[in-house]
Scaffold this active site. Structure first.
Site, PDB file in Angstrom:
ATOM      1  N   LEU A   9       0.842  -1.204   0.000  1.00  0.00           N
ATOM      2  CA  LEU A   9       0.000   0.000   0.000  1.00  0.00           C
ATOM      3  C   LEU A   9       0.872   1.247   0.000  1.00  0.00           C
ATOM      4  CD1 LEU A   9      -2.713  -1.066   2.614  1.00  0.00           C
ATOM      5  CD2 LEU A   9      -2.437  -1.727   0.202  1.00  0.00           C
ATOM      6  N   ALA A  10       0.689   2.054  -1.037  1.00  0.00           N
ATOM      7  CA  ALA A  10       1.561   3.230  -1.175  1.00  0.00           C
ATOM      8  C   ALA A  10       0.818   4.389  -1.812  1.00  0.00           C
ATOM      9  CB  ALA A  10       2.785   2.860  -2.010  1.00  0.00           C
ATOM     10  N   ALA A  11      -0.477   4.488  -1.520  1.00  0.00           N
ATOM     11  CA  ALA A  11      -1.267   5.546  -2.166  1.00  0.00           C
ATOM     12  C   ALA A  11      -1.369   6.799  -1.312  1.00  0.00           C
ATOM     13  CB  ALA A  11      -2.666   5.021  -2.475  1.00  0.00           C
ATOM     14  N   ARG A  16       2.982  14.358   6.935  1.00  0.00           N
ATOM     15  CA  ARG A  16       3.979  14.815   7.908  1.00  0.00           C
ATOM     16  C   ARG A  16       5.396  14.950   7.344  1.00  0.00           C
ATOM     17  NH1 ARG A  16       2.306  10.732  12.530  1.00  0.00           N
ATOM     18  NH2 ARG A  16       1.254   9.783  10.751  1.00  0.00           N
ATOM     19  N   LYS A  23       5.573  10.147  -0.069  1.00  0.00           N
ATOM     20  CA  LYS A  23       6.383   9.668   1.055  1.00  0.00           C
ATOM     21  C   LYS A  23       7.212   8.440   0.702  1.00  0.00           C
ATOM     22  CE  LYS A  23       4.487   7.563   4.695  1.00  0.00           C
ATOM     23  NZ  LYS A  23       3.811   7.401   6.008  1.00  0.00           N
ATOM     24  N   ASN A 174      -0.159  -3.312  16.032  1.00  0.00           N
ATOM     25  CA  ASN A 174      -0.283  -3.868  14.684  1.00  0.00           C
ATOM     26  C   ASN A 174       0.672  -3.131  13.740  1.00  0.00           C
ATOM     27  OD1 ASN A 174      -1.192  -4.812  12.197  1.00  0.00           O
ATOM     28  ND2 ASN A 174      -2.834  -3.267  12.095  1.00  0.00           N
ATOM     29  N   ASN A 231       6.889   8.211   9.300  1.00  0.00           N
ATOM     30  CA  ASN A 231       5.883   9.240   9.071  1.00  0.00           C
ATOM     31  C   ASN A 231       6.470  10.621   8.866  1.00  0.00           C
ATOM     32  OD1 ASN A 231       3.549   7.557   9.293  1.00  0.00           O
ATOM     33  ND2 ASN A 231       3.971   7.427  11.475  1.00  0.00           N
ATOM     34  N   TYR A 368      44.025  20.275 -15.033  1.00  0.00           N
ATOM     35  CA  TYR A 368      42.689  20.009 -15.564  1.00  0.00           C
ATOM     36  C   TYR A 368      42.845  19.148 -16.806  1.00  0.00           C
ATOM     37  CZ  TYR A 368      38.293  20.060 -17.854  1.00  0.00           C
ATOM     38  OH  TYR A 368      37.147  19.623 -18.476  1.00  0.00           O
ATOM     39  N   THR A 425      58.590  22.806 -20.336  1.00  0.00           N
ATOM     40  CA  THR A 425      57.856  23.541 -19.319  1.00  0.00           C
ATOM     41  C   THR A 425      57.348  24.888 -19.826  1.00  0.00           C
ATOM     42  OG1 THR A 425      59.015  22.494 -17.518  1.00  0.00           O
ATOM     43  CG2 THR A 425      58.195  24.694 -17.088  1.00  0.00           C
TER      44      THR A 425
HETATM   45  C1  UD1 Z   1      -2.474   1.479   9.857  1.00  0.00           C
HETATM   46  C2  UD1 Z   1      -3.307   0.428  10.578  1.00  0.00           C
HETATM   47  C3  UD1 Z   1      -2.909   0.390  12.036  1.00  0.00           C
HETATM   48  C4  UD1 Z   1      -1.435   0.090  12.152  1.00  0.00           C
HETATM   49  C5  UD1 Z   1      -0.629   1.112  11.353  1.00  0.00           C
HETATM   50  C6  UD1 Z   1       0.812   0.702  11.321  1.00  0.00           C
HETATM   51  C7  UD1 Z   1      -5.469   0.461   9.455  1.00  0.00           C
HETATM   52  C8  UD1 Z   1      -6.867   0.924   9.516  1.00  0.00           C
HETATM   53  N1  UD1 Z   1      -4.706   0.807  10.455  1.00  0.00           N
HETATM   54  O1  UD1 Z   1      -2.819   2.741  10.427  1.00  0.00           O
HETATM   55  O2  UD1 Z   1      -3.640  -0.613  12.705  1.00  0.00           O
HETATM   56  O3  UD1 Z   1      -1.039   0.114  13.505  1.00  0.00           O
HETATM   57  O4  UD1 Z   1      -1.091   1.167   9.988  1.00  0.00           O
HETATM   58  O5  UD1 Z   1       1.582   1.701  10.713  1.00  0.00           O
HETATM   59  O6  UD1 Z   1      -5.104  -0.219   8.514  1.00  0.00           O
HETATM   60  N2  UD1 Z   1      -2.873   3.749   2.347  1.00  0.00           N
HETATM   61  C9  UD1 Z   1      -3.340   3.649   1.064  1.00  0.00           C
HETATM   62  N3  UD1 Z   1      -4.620   4.035   0.789  1.00  0.00           N
HETATM   63  C10 UD1 Z   1      -5.452   4.492   1.755  1.00  0.00           C
HETATM   64  C11 UD1 Z   1      -4.973   4.597   3.086  1.00  0.00           C
HETATM   65  C12 UD1 Z   1      -3.658   4.195   3.349  1.00  0.00           C
HETATM   66  O7  UD1 Z   1      -2.606   3.227   0.163  1.00  0.00           O
HETATM   67  O8  UD1 Z   1      -6.599   4.811   1.427  1.00  0.00           O
HETATM   68  C13 UD1 Z   1      -1.487   3.315   2.628  1.00  0.00           C
HETATM   69  C14 UD1 Z   1      -0.628   4.459   3.089  1.00  0.00           C
HETATM   70  O9  UD1 Z   1       0.049   5.068   2.006  1.00  0.00           O
HETATM   71  C15 UD1 Z   1       0.348   3.754   4.026  1.00  0.00           C
HETATM   72  C16 UD1 Z   1      -0.431   2.572   4.558  1.00  0.00           C
HETATM   73  O10 UD1 Z   1      -1.522   2.382   3.664  1.00  0.00           O
HETATM   74  O11 UD1 Z   1       1.480   3.261   3.331  1.00  0.00           O
HETATM   75  C17 UD1 Z   1      -0.949   2.776   5.976  1.00  0.00           C
HETATM   76  O12 UD1 Z   1      -1.835   3.862   5.980  1.00  0.00           O
HETATM   77  P1  UD1 Z   1      -1.895   4.890   7.179  1.00  0.00           P
HETATM   78  O13 UD1 Z   1      -2.912   5.920   6.882  1.00  0.00           O
HETATM   79  O14 UD1 Z   1      -0.540   5.328   7.526  1.00  0.00           O
HETATM   80  O15 UD1 Z   1      -2.484   3.930   8.312  1.00  0.00           O
HETATM   81  P2  UD1 Z   1      -2.381   4.170   9.844  1.00  0.00           P
HETATM   82  O16 UD1 Z   1      -3.447   5.133  10.243  1.00  0.00           O
HETATM   83  O17 UD1 Z   1      -1.002   4.457  10.231  1.00  0.00           O
HETATM   84 CA    CA Z   2       1.093   5.004   9.196  1.00  0.00          CA
END
Ligand code: UD1
Ligand code: CA
Length: 463
Positions: A9-11, A16, A23, A174, A231, A368, A425
């Site tokens: 997941l990287a969306a 921060r 990020k 988690n 973060n 050079y 020289t």
């Molecule tokens: C999430 C977990 C939390 C855990 C924490 C660990 C959930 C609801 N919560 O929370 O239990 O302790 O990670 O770091 O899953 N992302 C998407 N699309 C979205 C939302 C998020 O791609 O719509 C990606 C973000 O880019 C990120 C990752 O998912 O890489 C985690 O999302 P983030 O919003 O940071 O979740 P947390 O609130 O930290």
């Molecule tokens: Ca997070």
């Protein structure tokens, strides 16, 4: 082994970081966060991944180009939560995927061995649908908490925002790294509802659904640092230090002396018995051969250093090749496409660019050398300049083998100095010098006896 695909997941935006850049593209040890996560999945034997992109989708896709064939992307146009992000990845899962590893793109310290344990946990429990890593931390603020029943089985994950006092007191958290059986994953995702403080589809609710069915396997890691997410730029810096330490220790175990605060990128290769001194920076695709010595403060970017070469302190080199037992520095600057041959010497305050020094050639002081070729055993004296640029085009200087270029000479390119030729020289060379010839261009010197005192008296009378 079952067919496993990683979903990364990287969306998210990563607010921060306070940056226009996504990020997951911030780099540690020369590699983006998301690449570190992918490398960990490959290390665990998972060679297939889908990265969910959203914010800065195009630049994240472009950065993943190097993994073509192994990594695909899926678009999550609107960020509706981690559960929704996984839904967006489903269409890109290969049809034969049996297990999905669900990971986040912002955990660059993740190790292949943690993922291998996660997969082994699920394999050991055929009745379970999901395994997840957990860990205990001093300060769980912000994380989802692991809720267990009286038997110690995981029943749910409760987000910090949604937790009451009792749940907030739980320090088992988690890290958001899961292995899930794909048929269950698809069914559970379609049952998610956004009933929570953020109105999002939480992937963590999939854990509660799995718990109701046939159980969740919790794999507890004793090393929370490797599971932590990044973060902000403070956490990024701390994580990068940890990664540099890991890389240095790995080389030390392989027989390389890495001293003090040397910083070695993840993609660098070094052979045993090399010495990497304090405050050296090795970047990109740099390679260092056996027994080579890189002394204090040198900075090498995409440089190949052959066995036994010696780089004295503060050598700065980019995209160049240094041959066996060559000696460079102190304070040499090798710009792109410099090729320093076997046993050649480049000394202090010498700058080279697109120039080859063949075997045993020397330029020891203040020069050079741009767009040139210096033959085997030739000697380039102090203060020599290759005048390679006329303001419009670059021109080549070609010095034959065994030639001698006297100090303070200017070679006006394009120019050829023949084999074993001798440039006296202070000569400005504007015409080619044949093999074995002497080139000399100087204003004749005149000595006026007793003139020094007379000159000084005259100058003094004018003050
Ligand atoms: C999430 C977990 C939390 C855990 C924490 C660990 C959930 C609801 N919560 O929370 O239990 O302790 O990670 O770091 O899953 N992302 C998407 N699309 C979205 C939302 C998020 O791609 O719509 C990606 C973000 O880019 C990120 C990752 O998912 O890489 C985690 O999302 P983030 O919003 O940071 O979740 P947390 O609130 O930290
Ligand atoms: Ca997070």
């Amino acid at each position: 082994m079952a067919q496993i695909t990683a979903i990364v997941l990287a969306a998210g935006q990563g607010t921060r970081m306070k940056s226009a850049r996504a990020k997951v593209l911030f780099e540690l040890c020369g590699r983006s966060m998301v690449s570190h996560v992918l490398e960990a999945t490959f290390a665990a034997g998972v060679s297939n991944a889908v990265v969910v992109v959203g914010h800065q989708a195009d630049s994240v896709r472009a950065a993943l180009g190097a993994y073509e064939g192994r990594v695909r992307t899926a678009l999550q146009a609107e960020q509706k939560g981690t559960g929704h992000a996984v839904v967006c990845a489903l269409d890109e899962l290969p049809a034969d995927s049996e297990i999905a590893l669900v990971l986040c793109g912002d955990t660059p310290l993740l190790r292949g061995e943690d993922l291998a344990k996660l997969i082994a946990g699920l394999s050991a429990h055929p009745e379970a649908q999901l395994s997840m890593l957990t860990c205990h931390v001093e300060d769980p603020t912000g994380y989802g908490r692991i809720v267990r029943n009286a038997e110690g089985a995981i029943t749910a994950i409760v987000e910090h925002r949604d937790a009451d006092e009792a749940v907030r007191a739980i320090r088992e958290i988690n890290p958001a790294m899961y292995a899930v059986r794909v048929p269950f994953l698809k069914a559970a995702l379609s049952a998610l509802k956004p009933n929570n403080a953020q109105g999002e589809y939480y992937f963590t609710d999939v854990v509660a659904i799995a718990a109701k069915e046939r159980g969740v396997v919790g794999v507890t890691s004793s090393d929370p640092t490797s599971l932590g997410g990044i973060n902000d730029r403070v956490q990024l810096e701390v994580a990068e230090r940890e990664l540099y330490q890991r890389i240095a220790d790995r080389f030390r175990r392989e027989g390389v002396s890495v001293r003090g605060s040397a910083r070695i990128d993840a993609s660098v290769r070094i052979e045993p018995e090399a010495v990497i001194e304090d405050a050296v920076v090795l970047r990109g695709l740099t390679t260092v051969g056996a027994g080579a010595m890189i002394d204090v403060g040198s900075v090498l970017t995409n440089v190949s250093v052959a066995a036994g070469a010696k780089l004295k302190p503060y050598t700065v080199a980019t995209q160049s090749t240094i041959g066996e037992r060559a000696e460079i520095g102190p304070f040499s600057h090798l710009r792109p496409d410099s090729v320093i041959g076997e046993m050649a010497h480049v000394g202090n305050f010498v700058e080279t660019k697109k120039t080859t020094l063949h075997k045993g050639a020397k330029a020891n002081h203040l020069a050079y050398l741009g767009d040139g070729e210096i033959g085997e055993g030739a000697n380039v004296g102090a203060g020599t300049i290759f005048c390679n640029y006329d303001g419009f085009k670059k021109h080549k200087t070609d010095i034959g083998k065994g030639a001698f270029i006297g100090s303070d000479s200017q070679l006006v390119a394009p120019i050829r100095i023949g084999d074993n030729a001798y440039v006296a020289t202070g000569t400005t060379v504007t015409r080619d010098v044949p093999d074995g010839a002497l080139a000399i261009s100087r204003v004749k010197q005149e000595n006026k006896e007793g003139y020094a005192e007379r000159l000084k008296a005259r100058l003094k009378s004018r003050t």
